[in-house]
Write a protein that holds these residues in place. Structure first.
Motif, PDB file in Angstrom:
ATOM      1  N   HIS A  77       0.545  -0.940  -0.111  1.00 39.46           N
ATOM      2  CA  HIS A  77      -0.206   0.423   0.301  1.00 39.46           C
ATOM      3  C   HIS A  77       1.258   1.294   0.370  1.00 39.46           C
ATOM      4  O   HIS A  77       0.360   2.115  -0.486  1.00 39.46           O
ATOM      5  N   GLY A  78       2.115   1.226  -0.571  1.00 42.38           N
ATOM      6  CA  GLY A  78       3.013   2.857  -0.276  1.00 42.38           C
ATOM      7  C   GLY A  78       2.518   2.856   0.775  1.00 42.38           C
ATOM      8  O   GLY A  78       3.164   5.063   1.257  1.00 42.38           O
ATOM      9  N   LEU A  79       2.971   2.267   2.150  1.00 43.17           N
ATOM     10  CA  LEU A  79       3.056   2.615   3.594  1.00 43.17           C
ATOM     11  C   LEU A  79       4.265   3.671   3.986  1.00 43.17           C
ATOM     12  O   LEU A  79       4.102   3.898   5.188  1.00 43.17           O
ATOM     13  N   GLY A  80       4.942   2.832   3.806  1.00 44.34           N
ATOM     14  CA  GLY A  80       7.059   3.068   3.831  1.00 44.34           C
ATOM     15  C   GLY A  80       6.940   1.926   5.336  1.00 44.34           C
ATOM     16  O   GLY A  80       6.202   0.908   5.365  1.00 44.34           O
ATOM     17  N   GLY A  81       8.361   2.783   5.429  1.00 44.46           N
ATOM     18  CA  GLY A  81       8.554   1.595   6.259  1.00 44.46           C
ATOM     19  C   GLY A  81       8.305   1.399   7.501  1.00 44.46           C
ATOM     20  O   GLY A  81       7.559   2.611   8.592  1.00 44.46           O
ATOM     21  N   ILE A  82       8.377   0.579   8.893  1.00 38.82           N
ATOM     22  CA  ILE A  82       8.231   0.566  10.267  1.00 38.82           C
ATOM     23  C   ILE A  82       9.844   0.927  11.016  1.00 38.82           C
ATOM     24  O   ILE A  82      10.569  -0.193  10.903  1.00 38.82           O
ATOM     25  N   LEU A  83       9.665   1.665  11.942  1.00 38.17           N
ATOM     26  CA  LEU A  83      10.724   1.894  13.003  1.00 38.17           C
ATOM     27  C   LEU A  83      10.811   0.135  13.971  1.00 38.17           C
ATOM     28  O   LEU A  83      10.356  -0.283  14.165  1.00 38.17           O
ATOM     29  N   GLN A  84      12.532   0.459  13.785  1.00 38.38           N
ATOM     30  CA  GLN A  84      12.699  -1.288  14.262  1.00 38.38           C
ATOM     31  C   GLN A  84      12.074  -0.699  15.822  1.00 38.38           C
ATOM     32  O   GLN A  84      11.608  -2.033  17.221  1.00 38.38           O
ATOM     33  N   GLU A  85      12.233   0.597  17.027  1.00 37.48           N
ATOM     34  CA  GLU A  85      11.547   0.379  18.576  1.00 37.48           C
ATOM     35  C   GLU A  85      10.157   0.071  18.447  1.00 37.48           C
ATOM     36  O   GLU A  85       9.559  -0.564  19.319  1.00 37.48           O
ATOM     37  N   ASP A  86       9.565   0.355  17.494  1.00 39.95           N
ATOM     38  CA  ASP A  86       7.795   0.221  17.824  1.00 39.95           C
ATOM     39  C   ASP A  86       7.960  -1.519  17.301  1.00 39.95           C
ATOM     40  O   ASP A  86       6.867  -1.725  17.870  1.00 39.95           O
ATOM     41  N   ILE A  87       8.371  -1.888  16.746  1.00 40.59           N
ATOM     42  CA  ILE A  87       8.303  -3.433  16.209  1.00 40.59           C
ATOM     43  C   ILE A  87       8.938  -3.658  17.711  1.00 40.59           C
ATOM     44  O   ILE A  87       8.478  -5.210  18.352  1.00 40.59           O
ATOM     45  N   GLU A  88      10.042  -3.343  18.616  1.00 37.19           N
ATOM     46  CA  GLU A  88      10.352  -4.130  19.252  1.00 37.19           C
ATOM     47  C   GLU A  88       9.268  -4.104  20.436  1.00 37.19           C
ATOM     48  O   GLU A  88       9.552  -4.623  21.630  1.00 37.19           O
ATOM     49  N   GLU A  89       9.119  -2.954  20.783  1.00 39.24           N
ATOM     50  CA  GLU A  89       7.945  -2.932  21.724  1.00 39.24           C
ATOM     51  C   GLU A  89       6.469  -3.762  21.660  1.00 39.24           C
ATOM     52  O   GLU A  89       6.293  -4.069  22.258  1.00 39.24           O
ATOM     53  N   ALA A  90       6.226  -4.183  20.287  1.00 36.99           N
ATOM     54  CA  ALA A  90       4.978  -4.366  20.122  1.00 36.99           C
ATOM     55  C   ALA A  90       5.306  -6.030  19.711  1.00 36.99           C
ATOM     56  O   ALA A  90       4.505  -6.845  20.469  1.00 36.99           O
ATOM     57  N   LEU A  91       6.139  -6.424  19.150  1.00 37.72           N
ATOM     58  CA  LEU A  91       6.110  -7.708  19.099  1.00 37.72           C
ATOM     59  C   LEU A  91       7.421  -8.826  20.934  1.00 37.72           C
ATOM     60  O   LEU A  91       8.326  -8.228  20.380  1.00 37.72           O
ATOM     61  N   PRO A  92       6.620  -9.485  21.327  1.00 36.67           N
ATOM     62  CA  PRO A  92       7.585 -10.421  22.604  1.00 36.67           C
ATOM     63  C   PRO A  92       8.840 -11.025  21.718  1.00 36.67           C
ATOM     64  O   PRO A  92       8.915 -11.576  20.451  1.00 36.67           O
ATOM     65  N   ARG A  93       9.398 -10.752  22.095  1.00 29.10           N
ATOM     66  CA  ARG A  93      10.970 -11.906  21.646  1.00 29.10           C
ATOM     67  C   ARG A  93      11.042 -10.880  20.530  1.00 29.10           C
ATOM     68  O   ARG A  93      11.681 -12.133  19.323  1.00 29.10           O
ATOM     69  N   ALA A  94      11.452  -9.873  20.042  1.00 27.14           N
ATOM     70  CA  ALA A  94      11.730  -9.139  18.692  1.00 27.14           C
ATOM     71  C   ALA A  94      13.344  -9.444  17.926  1.00 27.14           C
ATOM     72  O   ALA A  94      12.830  -9.929  16.806  1.00 27.14           O
ATOM     73  N   GLU A  95      13.905  -9.281  18.287  1.00 28.01           N
ATOM     74  CA  GLU A  95      15.707  -9.176  18.576  1.00 28.01           C
ATOM     75  C   GLU A  95      15.176 -11.173  17.898  1.00 28.01           C
ATOM     76  O   GLU A  95      15.872 -11.318  16.110  1.00 28.01           O
ATOM     77  N   LYS A  96      15.034 -12.264  18.006  1.00 27.97           N
ATOM     78  CA  LYS A  96      14.904 -13.290  17.793  1.00 27.97           C
ATOM     79  C   LYS A  96      14.041 -13.492  16.776  1.00 27.97           C
ATOM     80  O   LYS A  96      14.451 -14.018  14.952  1.00 27.97           O
ATOM     81  N   CYS A  97      12.631 -12.941  16.088  1.00 33.26           N
ATOM     82  CA  CYS A  97      11.959 -13.234  14.782  1.00 33.26           C
ATOM     83  C   CYS A  97      12.516 -12.197  13.937  1.00 33.26           C
ATOM     84  O   CYS A  97      11.894 -12.763  12.743  1.00 33.26           O
ATOM     85  N   MET A  98      13.043 -10.687  14.258  1.00 33.73           N
ATOM     86  CA  MET A  98      14.364 -10.561  12.973  1.00 33.73           C
ATOM     87  C   MET A  98      15.369 -11.511  12.844  1.00 33.73           C
ATOM     88  O   MET A  98      15.666 -11.000  11.927  1.00 33.73           O
ATOM     89  N   LYS A  99      15.586 -11.542  13.582  1.00 32.31           N
ATOM     90  CA  LYS A  99      17.136 -12.370  12.790  1.00 32.31           C
ATOM     91  C   LYS A  99      16.636 -13.468  11.845  1.00 32.31           C
ATOM     92  O   LYS A  99      17.144 -14.342  11.129  1.00 32.31           O
ATOM     93  N   ASN A 100      15.097 -14.319  12.443  1.00 33.31           N
ATOM     94  CA  ASN A 100      15.019 -16.089  11.643  1.00 33.31           C
ATOM     95  C   ASN A 100      14.135 -15.211  10.282  1.00 33.31           C
ATOM     96  O   ASN A 100      14.717 -15.902   9.552  1.00 33.31           O
ATOM     97  N   LEU A 101      13.582 -14.096  10.408  1.00 27.37           N
ATOM     98  CA  LEU A 101      13.310 -13.582   9.155  1.00 27.37           C
ATOM     99  C   LEU A 101      14.774 -13.265   7.571  1.00 27.37           C
ATOM    100  O   LEU A 101      14.219 -13.488   7.383  1.00 27.37           O
ATOM    101  N   GLY A 102      15.562 -13.009   8.489  1.00 28.55           N
ATOM    102  CA  GLY A 102      17.027 -12.639   7.611  1.00 28.55           C
ATOM    103  C   GLY A 102      16.399 -11.976   6.606  1.00 28.55           C
ATOM    104  O   GLY A 102      16.494 -10.671   6.803  1.00 28.55           O
ATOM    105  N   ASP A 103      16.913 -12.316   5.206  1.00 25.24           N
ATOM    106  CA  ASP A 103      16.940 -11.125   4.152  1.00 25.24           C
ATOM    107  C   ASP A 103      15.315 -10.725   3.308  1.00 25.24           C
ATOM    108  O   ASP A 103      15.802 -10.327   2.579  1.00 25.24           O
ATOM    109  N   ASN A 104      14.511 -11.390   4.303  1.00 25.45           N
ATOM    110  CA  ASN A 104      13.554 -10.627   3.616  1.00 25.45           C
ATOM    111  C   ASN A 104      12.912  -9.960   4.100  1.00 25.45           C
ATOM    112  O   ASN A 104      12.567  -8.822   4.089  1.00 25.45           O
TER     113      ASN A 104
END
Length: 289
Positions: free
Chosen positions: A163-190
């Motif tokens: 929808h062309g909404l742009g990116g999302i701040l990493q700090e917002d994701i870390e606030e919303a997603l439990p164990r965010a660092e592990k999830c972002m690492k598993n997604l890799g080059d996506n």
């Protein structure tokens, strides 16, 4: 009379005259002053005793008497911070106000502050979600995005990209997603990470692999070999026109401000004609010479 006594009396009078006289103060003034002082001191003591009897017996509480607004907002900040921490740890069940105060070691909060937290502070806080169970109220942390795992994060990034909404701040994701660092690492080059230059914050974008295309090295060399230093837009446009390449023109719509013209008053074209009674009598002799 005995002459010996007369001599003693005369000697006593002479000694009395020889001694300096000292004027004594009146006893009435001192007595009245002391009585007034006694009355004032007794009245002040009575006032103090009356005030002490009417004062409350509860001990002085520095928390509620001085800076009470700062104290109650401190309670609210501690609650929000705790609710955020437990959300990031994966705890998704709601808590009552008593449970929250118990877990944050704030059971000594006064009753009026508890009422303020229940009726105003927690309900109106954008970071707290209120759950109603009949007469009971439970509270949860309300993050910026509703995501629970790495699949939810990937779908959110895809939605923003589509929808062309742009990116999302990493700090917002870390606030919303439990164990965010592990999830972002598993997604890799996506995920593509971009660091903003003005505040150095990281922004996450979805890496759409279907949009990838390769550019020939020859075109890359030509692109990198063009030097545009010291050239403004006008010179670049002239160069492109000489090479037969049409440049993109400025398409900004200029707003025309309609200036309201002042209404001119109607001039009275009627003027007074003179010598109307000589009309047809006067002759023009300018041509006759």
């Amino acid at each position: 009379m005995d002459p010996a006594l007369l001599k003693e009396r005369a000697a006593f009078i002479n000694r009395a005259k020889a001694q300096p006289a000292v004027e004594k103060r009146k006893h009435t003034d001192t007595s009245s002053h002391s009585s007034k002082k006694h009355k004032s001191s007794s009245s002040s003591k009575q006032k103090i005793s009356n005030g002490a009897s009417s004062a409350p017996k509860t001990p002085f509480d520095y928390k509620t008497s001085h800076g009470s607004s700062q104290y109650k907002f401190g309670i609210l900040a501690k609650i929000v911070k705790y609710m955020k921490t437990r959300h990031q740890e994966g705890q998704s069940h709601g808590l009552t106000l008593d449970d929250i105060l118990d877990e944050t070691n704030q059971l000594d909060v006064p009753t009026k502050h508890r009422h303020w937290l229940l009726t105003e502070a927690l309900k109106n806080n954008p970071k707290i979600k209120t759950l109603n169970f009949g007469n009971d109220q439970k509270f949860l942390f309300n993050p910026s995005y509703d995501i629970r795992d790495k699949k939810g994060l990937l779908n959110l990034l895809k939605k923003h990209d589509l929808h062309g909404l742009g990116g999302i701040l990493q700090e917002d994701i870390e606030e919303a997603l439990p164990r965010a660092e592990k999830c972002m690492k598993n997604l890799g080059d996506n995920i593509v990470y971009v660091q903003r230059p003005h505040d150095k914050k990281k922004v996450l974008f979805y890496n759409d692999k279907y949009c990838r295309y390769s550019v020939d090295e020859e075109f890359q060399k030509l692109w990198r070999g063009v030097s545009v230093e010291g050239m403004d837009e006008r010179k670049i446009e002239e160069y492109l026109d000489k090479q037969g390449i049409s440049s993109m023109q400025d398409v900004n719509i200029k707003k025309v401000v309609n200036m309201q013209k002042r209404r001119k008053g109607k001039k009275n074209n009627k003027f007074k004609k003179l010598n109307e009674h000589l009309d047809g009598v006067l002759q023009d002799y300018s041509d006759k010479q």
